[in-house]
Structure formats: structure tokens, C-alpha cells
Motif scaffolding. Structure first.
Motif, PDB file in Angstrom:
ATOM      1  N   CYS A  46       0.846  -1.197   0.000  1.00 59.68           N
ATOM      2  CA  CYS A  46       0.000   0.000   0.000  1.00 59.68           C
ATOM      3  C   CYS A  46       0.881   1.246   0.000  1.00 59.68           C
ATOM      4  N   LEU A  47       0.411   2.259  -0.688  1.00 55.31           N
ATOM      5  CA  LEU A  47       1.144   3.520  -0.789  1.00 55.31           C
ATOM      6  C   LEU A  47       0.460   4.591   0.050  1.00 55.31           C
ATOM      7  N   LEU A  48       1.253   5.476   0.630  1.00 52.21           N
ATOM      8  CA  LEU A  48       0.700   6.602   1.377  1.00 52.21           C
ATOM      9  C   LEU A  48       0.050   7.601   0.421  1.00 52.21           C
ATOM     10  N   CYS A  49      -1.085   8.134   0.806  1.00 54.61           N
ATOM     11  CA  CYS A  49      -1.686   9.219   0.023  1.00 54.61           C
ATOM     12  C   CYS A  49      -0.723  10.409   0.041  1.00 54.61           C
ATOM     13  N   ALA A  50      -0.560  11.055  -1.107  1.00 49.96           N
ATOM     14  CA  ALA A  50       0.351  12.191  -1.203  1.00 49.96           C
ATOM     15  C   ALA A  50      -0.219  13.405  -0.474  1.00 49.96           C
ATOM     16  N   ALA A  51       0.653  14.340  -0.127  1.00 49.68           N
ATOM     17  CA  ALA A  51       0.197  15.606   0.462  1.00 49.68           C
ATOM     18  C   ALA A  51      -0.782  16.276  -0.500  1.00 49.68           C
ATOM     19  N   GLY A  52      -1.837  16.821   0.028  1.00 56.11           N
ATOM     20  CA  GLY A  52      -2.881  17.415  -0.809  1.00 56.11           C
ATOM     21  C   GLY A  52      -4.027  16.461  -1.081  1.00 56.11           C
ATOM     22  N   THR A  53      -3.871  15.198  -0.642  1.00 56.69           N
ATOM     23  CA  THR A  53      -4.931  14.199  -0.799  1.00 56.69           C
ATOM     24  C   THR A  53      -5.160  13.503   0.532  1.00 56.69           C
ATOM     25  N   PHE A  54      -6.226  12.688   0.606  1.00 56.69           N
ATOM     26  CA  PHE A  54      -6.539  11.958   1.841  1.00 56.69           C
ATOM     27  C   PHE A  54      -7.353  10.719   1.494  1.00 56.69           C
ATOM     28  N   GLN A  55      -7.497   9.818   2.454  1.00 62.38           N
ATOM     29  CA  GLN A  55      -8.337   8.638   2.284  1.00 62.38           C
ATOM     30  C   GLN A  55      -8.834   8.208   3.666  1.00 62.38           C
ATOM     31  N   PRO A  56     -10.142   8.379   3.931  1.00 57.78           N
ATOM     32  CA  PRO A  56     -10.682   8.067   5.256  1.00 57.78           C
ATOM     33  C   PRO A  56     -11.104   6.609   5.445  1.00 57.78           C
ATOM     34  N   THR A  57     -11.109   5.806   4.374  1.00 55.19           N
ATOM     35  CA  THR A  57     -11.559   4.412   4.488  1.00 55.19           C
ATOM     36  C   THR A  57     -10.444   3.453   4.125  1.00 55.19           C
ATOM     37  N   SER A  58     -10.553   2.223   4.592  1.00 54.54           N
ATOM     38  CA  SER A  58      -9.559   1.199   4.291  1.00 54.54           C
ATOM     39  C   SER A  58      -9.918   0.486   2.985  1.00 54.54           C
ATOM     40  N   GLY A  59      -8.927  -0.209   2.417  1.00 56.52           N
ATOM     41  CA  GLY A  59      -9.154  -0.960   1.188  1.00 56.52           C
ATOM     42  C   GLY A  59      -9.327  -0.087  -0.036  1.00 56.52           C
ATOM     43  N   ALA A  60      -8.750   1.108  -0.040  1.00 54.35           N
ATOM     44  CA  ALA A  60      -8.957   2.053  -1.143  1.00 54.35           C
ATOM     45  C   ALA A  60      -8.009   1.770  -2.307  1.00 54.35           C
ATOM     46  N   THR A  61      -8.465   2.114  -3.492  1.00 50.69           N
ATOM     47  CA  THR A  61      -7.640   1.986  -4.690  1.00 50.69           C
ATOM     48  C   THR A  61      -7.136   3.336  -5.178  1.00 50.69           C
ATOM     49  N   ALA A  62      -7.530   4.411  -4.523  1.00 49.93           N
ATOM     50  CA  ALA A  62      -7.088   5.759  -4.899  1.00 49.93           C
ATOM     51  C   ALA A  62      -7.304   6.686  -3.717  1.00 49.93           C
ATOM     52  N   CYS A  63      -6.678   7.844  -3.761  1.00 47.77           N
ATOM     53  CA  CYS A  63      -6.863   8.860  -2.727  1.00 47.77           C
ATOM     54  C   CYS A  63      -7.729   9.990  -3.273  1.00 47.77           C
ATOM     55  N   ILE A  64      -8.249  10.807  -2.386  1.00 44.30           N
ATOM     56  CA  ILE A  64      -9.172  11.880  -2.747  1.00 44.30           C
ATOM     57  C   ILE A  64      -8.464  13.222  -2.573  1.00 44.30           C
ATOM     58  N   ALA A  65      -8.561  14.094  -3.565  1.00 43.39           N
ATOM     59  CA  ALA A  65      -7.931  15.416  -3.480  1.00 43.39           C
ATOM     60  C   ALA A  65      -8.699  16.302  -2.505  1.00 43.39           C
ATOM     61  N   CYS A  66      -7.976  17.067  -1.709  1.00 43.91           N
ATOM     62  CA  CYS A  66      -8.620  18.040  -0.820  1.00 43.91           C
ATOM     63  C   CYS A  66      -9.343  19.080  -1.673  1.00 43.91           C
ATOM     64  N   THR A  67     -10.524  19.471  -1.247  1.00 43.35           N
ATOM     65  CA  THR A  67     -11.278  20.477  -1.989  1.00 43.35           C
ATOM     66  C   THR A  67     -10.694  21.865  -1.723  1.00 43.35           C
ATOM     67  N   ALA A  68     -11.058  22.832  -2.565  1.00 47.95           N
ATOM     68  CA  ALA A  68     -10.598  24.212  -2.380  1.00 47.95           C
ATOM     69  C   ALA A  68     -11.010  24.709  -0.995  1.00 47.95           C
ATOM     70  N   GLY A  69     -10.120  25.423  -0.335  1.00 49.26           N
ATOM     71  CA  GLY A  69     -10.390  25.890   1.017  1.00 49.26           C
ATOM     72  C   GLY A  69      -9.854  24.961   2.088  1.00 49.26           C
ATOM     73  N   LYS A  70      -9.319  23.802   1.654  1.00 48.69           N
ATOM     74  CA  LYS A  70      -8.759  22.833   2.599  1.00 48.69           C
ATOM     75  C   LYS A  70      -7.381  22.379   2.111  1.00 48.69           C
ATOM     76  N   TYR A  71      -6.651  21.674   3.002  1.00 48.56           N
ATOM     77  CA  TYR A  71      -5.307  21.218   2.644  1.00 48.56           C
ATOM     78  C   TYR A  71      -4.913  20.021   3.502  1.00 48.56           C
ATOM     79  N   SER A  72      -3.921  19.271   3.051  1.00 46.19           N
ATOM     80  CA  SER A  72      -3.235  18.266   3.880  1.00 46.19           C
ATOM     81  C   SER A  72      -1.759  18.391   3.545  1.00 46.19           C
ATOM     82  N   ASN A  73      -0.950  18.618   4.559  1.00 41.24           N
ATOM     83  CA  ASN A  73       0.467  18.921   4.300  1.00 41.24           C
ATOM     84  C   ASN A  73       1.413  17.742   4.521  1.00 41.24           C
ATOM     85  N   LEU A  74       0.874  16.599   4.937  1.00 41.73           N
ATOM     86  CA  LEU A  74       1.715  15.419   5.155  1.00 41.73           C
ATOM     87  C   LEU A  74       1.167  14.222   4.397  1.00 41.73           C
ATOM     88  N   PRO A  75       2.019  13.291   3.946  1.00 41.61           N
ATOM     89  CA  PRO A  75       1.545  12.061   3.299  1.00 41.61           C
ATOM     90  C   PRO A  75       0.764  11.197   4.292  1.00 41.61           C
TER      91      PRO A  75
END
Length: 211
Positions: A46-75
Motif C-alpha cells: 500500500c502507498l501513502l496518500c500524497a500531500a494534498g490528498t486523503f483517504q478516510p476508508t480502508s481498502g482504497a484503490t485511490a486517494c481523494i484530493a482536498c477540496t478548495a479551502g482545505k489542505y493536507s500537508n503530510l503524506p
């Protein structure tokens, strides 16, 4: 045993093995993913979601980009944070929020842009939640002013001190055009504009007629 029976036995064995492998697989944890078509680098892990994306559930095949007005600064983020007051992000997938420029402000969180201070306020610093109001009877000429020195007398008032960024006075007995302009005395009044231009306090005074 016939050939058909032998082939059936082999197929069953492969099916059982595949099932065992599938049952042995562990879902990717939150904050990570494994692509549907894994590359050589990501196959089997499994790969860490990149900064600017997130994944709140397990078993994911992709990460979700943060919407405008929000951010994630760590993988490996499991959620995105809102941009704080005085900051904003205008695009999806932001890893940081930008500061509002001088002359701007943003009083709320989760902003996608900043507000101009307007014609009656200024802001000299970046990343501010509010702007500072100009002194009484003054206003700025620009919507995004960065200094109190940009606050000039409004029309109908004059600067008795002859310098910018200070409180102005109501115009009485003269015509006042605002800004740094000296008051033009009306009939029956006078003012020493030369004093005003030299930075010395000047006033509009009613003439004292002697009979």
C-alpha cells in the motif's frame, strides 16, 4: 481417471489456491491505497496518500484530493484541514494554504479567496483576519491599501495637520476637496495654507470684521 477428471482436479486446486491468496490479502489502511492496476513499484504493498490528498476508508484503490479551502500537508492523511483565518486555497489538491496579501483579509476558515480591505481600511501585514479602519473622515484611494499613510481626507473634510494618516476635520467656512488638498476659504473666512503645506496645524477661521 480420465483426462477430464484430471483437468477438473487441477482447476479445483488452482481455484482453492486463488481463494487462499485472496483471503490472505489485507486491506490497505486509512491514509493509504493500492491502485487497481498496480505498477511494479506499488504491486503487493500500500502507498501513502500524497500531500494534498486523503483517504478516510480502508481498502482504497485511490486517494481523494482536498477540496478548495482545505489542505493536507503530510503524506498518509485521513482527512483535510480547513485553511485558517487570513489564509486560503483556491484549487483542489492543496498541500498548504496561501496567506492573504497586504491590503486583504479573511475573517473565516475554509476560504477559497481573500477580501479587499475596501476604501476605508488598510492592512500592512500578510495573513490577517481583519483590516484596520482609517482615522475619522479619511478613506483610501485603493481597495487594497497596505499603509495608514494611504488614508487621506474624504471630500468635505481637510487635514489640519498637513500630513497623511491622521484624523481629518469637517470642512466649515471653506470648500474642501479631500486628499492632501488645502481647504479653499469661502468668503468671510481665511486660512494660512502656507502653514498647512509646511506640516503646521492650520485652521479655517472666520474673519473678524471691525466696524
Amino acid at each position: 481417471a480420465s483426462l477430464a477428471d484430471a483437468l477438473a482436479s487441477v482447476a479445483a486446486a488452482f481455484s482453492a489456491a486463488a481463494g487462499a491468496i485472496e483471503e490472505a490479502c489485507t486491506p490497505c489502511s486509512v491514509g493509504t491505497f493500492n491502485p487497481v492496476s498496480p505498477s511494479a513499484m506499488s504491486a503487493g504493498r500500500c502507498l501513502l496518500c500524497a500531500a494534498g490528498t486523503f483517504q478516510p476508508t480502508s481498502g482504497a484503490t485511490a486517494c481523494i484530493a482536498c477540496t478548495a479551502g482545505k489542505y493536507s500537508n503530510l503524506p498518509g492523511a485521513t482527512n483535510c484541514a480547513q485553511c485558517g483565518q487570513g489564509t486560503y486555497s483556491k484549487s483542489h489538491g492543496s498541500s498548504r494554504c496561501a496567506e492573504c496579501a497586504s491590503g486583504e483579509m479573511m475573517p473565516t476558515s475554509g476560504a477559497t479567496h481573500c477580501f479587499a480591505c475596501g476604501l476605508g481600511a488598510f492592512n500592512y501585514a500578510r495573513g490577517r483576519a481583519t483590516c484596520t479602519s482609517c482615522p475619522a473622515l479619511t478613506r483610501t484611494l485603493e481597495l487594497r491599501s497596505a499603509s495608514e499613510l494611504d488614508c487621506l481626507c474624504a471630500v468635505g473634510s481637510f487635514d489640519a495637520h498637513g500630513c497623511a494618516g491622521v484624523e481629518c476635520e469637517h470642512c466649515q467656512g471653506a470648500t474642501c476637496y479631500g486628499g492632501r488638498n488645502a481647504p479653499a476659504s469661502n468668503a468671510g473666512y481665511w486660512t494660512d495654507a502656507e502653514l498647512w503645506l509646511n506640516g503646521t496645524r492650520a485652521e479655517v477661521v472666520e474673519c473678524n470684521f471691525r466696524r
